[in-house]
Scaffold this active site. Structure first.
Site, PDB file in Angstrom:
ATOM      1  N   GLU A  84       0.759  -1.224   0.103  1.00  0.00           N
ATOM      2  CA  GLU A  84       0.122   0.085  -0.074  1.00  0.00           C
ATOM      3  C   GLU A  84       0.945   1.337  -0.012  1.00  0.00           C
ATOM      4  OE1 GLU A  84      -3.078   0.885  -0.322  1.00  0.00           O
ATOM      5  OE2 GLU A  84      -4.048  -1.253  -0.035  1.00  0.00           O
ATOM      6  N   SER A 337     -34.675 -29.789  48.335  1.00  0.00           N
ATOM      7  CA  SER A 337     -33.989 -30.659  49.318  1.00  0.00           C
ATOM      8  C   SER A 337     -32.478 -30.113  49.437  1.00  0.00           C
ATOM      9  CB  SER A 337     -34.150 -32.067  49.349  1.00  0.00           C
ATOM     10  OG  SER A 337     -35.447 -32.480  49.456  1.00  0.00           O
TER      11      SER A 337
END
Length: 676
Positions: A84, A337
């Site tokens: 680039e 329980s």
């Protein structure tokens, strides 16, 4: 001589004009109003090893993740600059050479061959979200690029590009792109992967590999060719779909973000691999179940308090309905329980009972409250150990009556849980689940029992301080409870030796919640199944519904169990007959000095008798007791409103049978016989 003078004047004028122009350009650049250069990034929730559990989008649903330059693959950075902007580290934002080259190529070929935008100009365009078609737009990019170069370092400009470059759809930035297209962090990319990620930002939609695979291949190859890189023989085809971003521990991640929305990173104690295993297990747990059934699993290291896995539901998406978003580790439910171990532990500490103390499982009432066992039967006299193993309801209610319901609530709070009462007043029913608790609370409670009664707070975020845990139960009582729970047989079909895992199941009223909570010497695991909206799940029991998932979860941690600790040195390990007199049989403090001479008693058969089947039944002889009497066989009433003390029971089946008698005052006796 005069010409020389004119020349010097012209030269001086030219230099002055150049200096003036340069000065004006400097002012023009310095007066540039820059766009915001602080990149907004999505919040991240990370596992204990630093891997990504979940990432959140920024505004407009864009996925942009924080990235430091050193986190990017050096090969990618080198390829990006070479492709680039070769002179990136030499120019000041605008590259005149590149402009001249691009113009010459355009004139020669009659079309644009290469662009002249530097990486800094591309950053300017991305920050301002402007196009490149107009001359004014290009001039603005050049001005911003020149200003950026004066105010930022090259590394900072490059980092901005790595955050804002578009990669198709909502994906922005290298790190998000690496996850979206390759499902990994960008610190180790192949040449082919790097080339695709370099090509995509130039035309992110028309080169999307999931929509335009051929265009993506051509663009990738163009990058490799220009950089004179030969395709890797291991090079795979372009990805055919955009991968989803990690969404592990989604409920936990959402909670952390909601509590601290300003934080960008949350470092948790979650074990990423274990989390994925538990999420898979939760999904499998509800396969084939009735509509709307959900599951939640939580795992913690009870030695440190670190939460290792947190599954709030089998799925976290709109496709699974709104209830999939409900975090069932944090939902208030009836624990059934599962609180019984705490009741017994506190009773051990109070000196009310010992594991081998005899306690009477017989009909009892406290005003209008008359608790029943889950199966409607009564077992008569049996040890506390057996009462907990069988998960009977009457014995823990008797003990809670002696302890006082507020004492049980205080024990819950000291254990680090956050109980909530439906009526605001503690009653005896809290021992059987009449209180609101969360799965996280129960994991906290059982972690404390596993740690010898120490309330070590669980935590999901990494911490540097070590809390000083307080005891809510003595080490001896905690070991006694653990030892009893470790003797409970695992569910059918589970290949696990008893003694390796101490666990308890629970089922709330109406089969709305099925629980299984257990621990070994290292880990504590909690499992919940049910419907988030609280509607019943017929046939759902903790022992058959949740317990198999609990043991499978232990198996997925490791097949080698960390053993439970040995008993403390001061633990009293004696059989019933050798216990001190007050601990041999539980009567309750309120009846410790009452007249027991008139309690019903068996005179025949004696306890432990072996009788031959005669075909005429089994004669029963009783003495004392307030009439009428009730005789129960294996917990079920066989003779009621009996006005005498002799009766023949029609018992003919071979095997063991428990016979109990209860008088009108609620006092009882029982024997166990065997018929041959």
């Amino acid at each position: 001589m005069r010409l020389l003078g004119y020349g010097l004047v012209f030269a001086a004028f030219s230099l002055g004009l150049g200096a003036y122009a340069h000065n004006r350009i400097d002012i023009w650049i310095e007066q540039t109003e820059l766009p915001l250069v602080l990149s907004e990034v999505g919040a991240e929730v990370r596992a204990r090893d630093g891997s990504l559990l979940r990432a959140f989008a920024v505004e407009n649903g864009r996925m942009r993740l924080a990235l430091r330059l050193e986190q990017a693959d050096p090969q990618f950075i080198a390829m990006l600059i070479a492709y680039e902007d070769k002179r990136f580290f030499k120019h000041s934002g605008v590259d005149p050479r590149a402009m001249i080259r691009a113009a010459g190529q355009a004139i020669w070929h009659g079309r644009i061959v290469s662009g002249a935008s530097t990486l800094t100009m591309q950053v300017a365009r991305l920050l301002e979200n402007t196009g490149t078609g107009s001359r004014a737009g290009k001039l603005r990019q050049m001005r911003v690029a020149l200003a950026l170069e004066r105010r930022l370092t090259k590394d900072e400009i490059l980092t901005l590009y790595l955050h804002h470059a578009p990669y198709g759809g909502p994906v922005e930035g290298l790190r998000a792109a690496s996850y979206a297209w390759f499902g990994k962090e960008p610190h180790r990319l192949t040449q082919a992967e790097a080339a695709l990620l370099i090509a995509l930002p130039q035309s992110p939609e028309s080169r999307r590999p999931d929509r335009h695979p051929e265009a993506a291949r051509v663009a990738r190859q163009r990058v490799l060719a220009r950089l004179s890189l030969k395709p890797d023989h291991r090079q795979v085809d372009v990805p055919y779909r955009m991968q989803t971003f990690p969404q592990n521990a989604s409920h936990l991640a959402a909670t952390l973000r909601r509590k601290a929305p300003e934080r960008r990173k949350h470092h948790t104690t979650i074990d990423a691999e274990l989390q994925r295993k538990m999420e898979t297990l939760a999904r499998r747990a509800v396969e084939g179940q009735a509509s709307g059934v959900s599951a939640a699993i939580m795992i913690a290291d009870h030695e440190t308090g670190a939460v290792l896995a947190h599954v709030g539901s089998p799925a976290f998406s709109a496709e699974d309905g709104a209830l999939g978003f409900v975090d069932m580790t944090a939902a208030l439910r009836s624990p059934g329980s599962t609180l019984k171990p705490l009741v017994y532990g506190l009773a051990f500490d109070e000196g009310l009972v010992h594991p081998d103390t005899l306690i009477n499982d017989a009909p009892v009432s406290f005003g209008t409250y008359a608790p029943q066992n889950f199966d409607g039967q009564f077992r008569g006299m049996l040890t506390v150990r057996d009462a907990l193993t069988l998960s009977l309801n009457i014995p823990p209610i008797l003990l809670t009556h002696e302890l006082g319901a507020p004492r049980l609530m205080a024990g819950l709070r000291r254990a680090g849980t956050r109980p909530e009462l439906p009526t605001g007043e503690a009653g005896l029913a809290i021992a059987l689940g009449g209180v609101g608790l969360r799965l996280s609370d129960l994991v906290q409670l059982y972690a404390g029992i596993a740690q010898g009664g120490r309330a070590l707070p669980l935590h999901v975020e990494q911490q540097t301080t070590t809390p000083n845990p307080q005891h809510f139960m003595s080490p001896v009582a905690a070991w006694q409870v653990s030892h009893i729970l470790s003797d409970i047989a695992p569910p059918k079909g589970v290949a696990a030796a008893m003694g390796q895992v101490a666990y308890k199941t629970g089922t709330s009223y109406g089969h709305r919640d099925a629980w299984a909570i257990g621990f070994d010497g290292k880990h504590v695991i909690g499992v919940w199944l049910g419907r988030p909206d609280g509607t019943p799940v017929p046939g759902a029991f903790g022992g058959t519904f949740a317990a198999p998932i609990l043991f499978e979860a232990f198996g997925r941690i490791s097949t080698d169990r960390v053993p439970l600790p040995p008993p403390p040195a001061d633990a009293l390990i004696l059989g019933t007959a050798h216990l001190p007199e007050p601990l041999r049989e539980f009567h309750g403090r309120s009846t410790a000095f009452s007249d027991t001479a008139n309690s019903p008693t068996f005179t025949f058969p004696p306890n432990g008798a072996v009788l031959r089947r005669s075909g005429f039944g089994v004669p029963i002889k009783l003495r004392a007791g307030v009439l009428p009497l009730t005789v129960l066989v294996d917990g079920m009433p066989m003779v009621t409103k009996m006005r005498g003390r002799d009766v023949v029971l029609p018992l003919e089946n071979a095997g063991f049978t428990r016979i109990s008698v209860v008088d009108a005052a609620g006092r009882s006796d029982s024997v166990e016989i065997r018929l041959d």
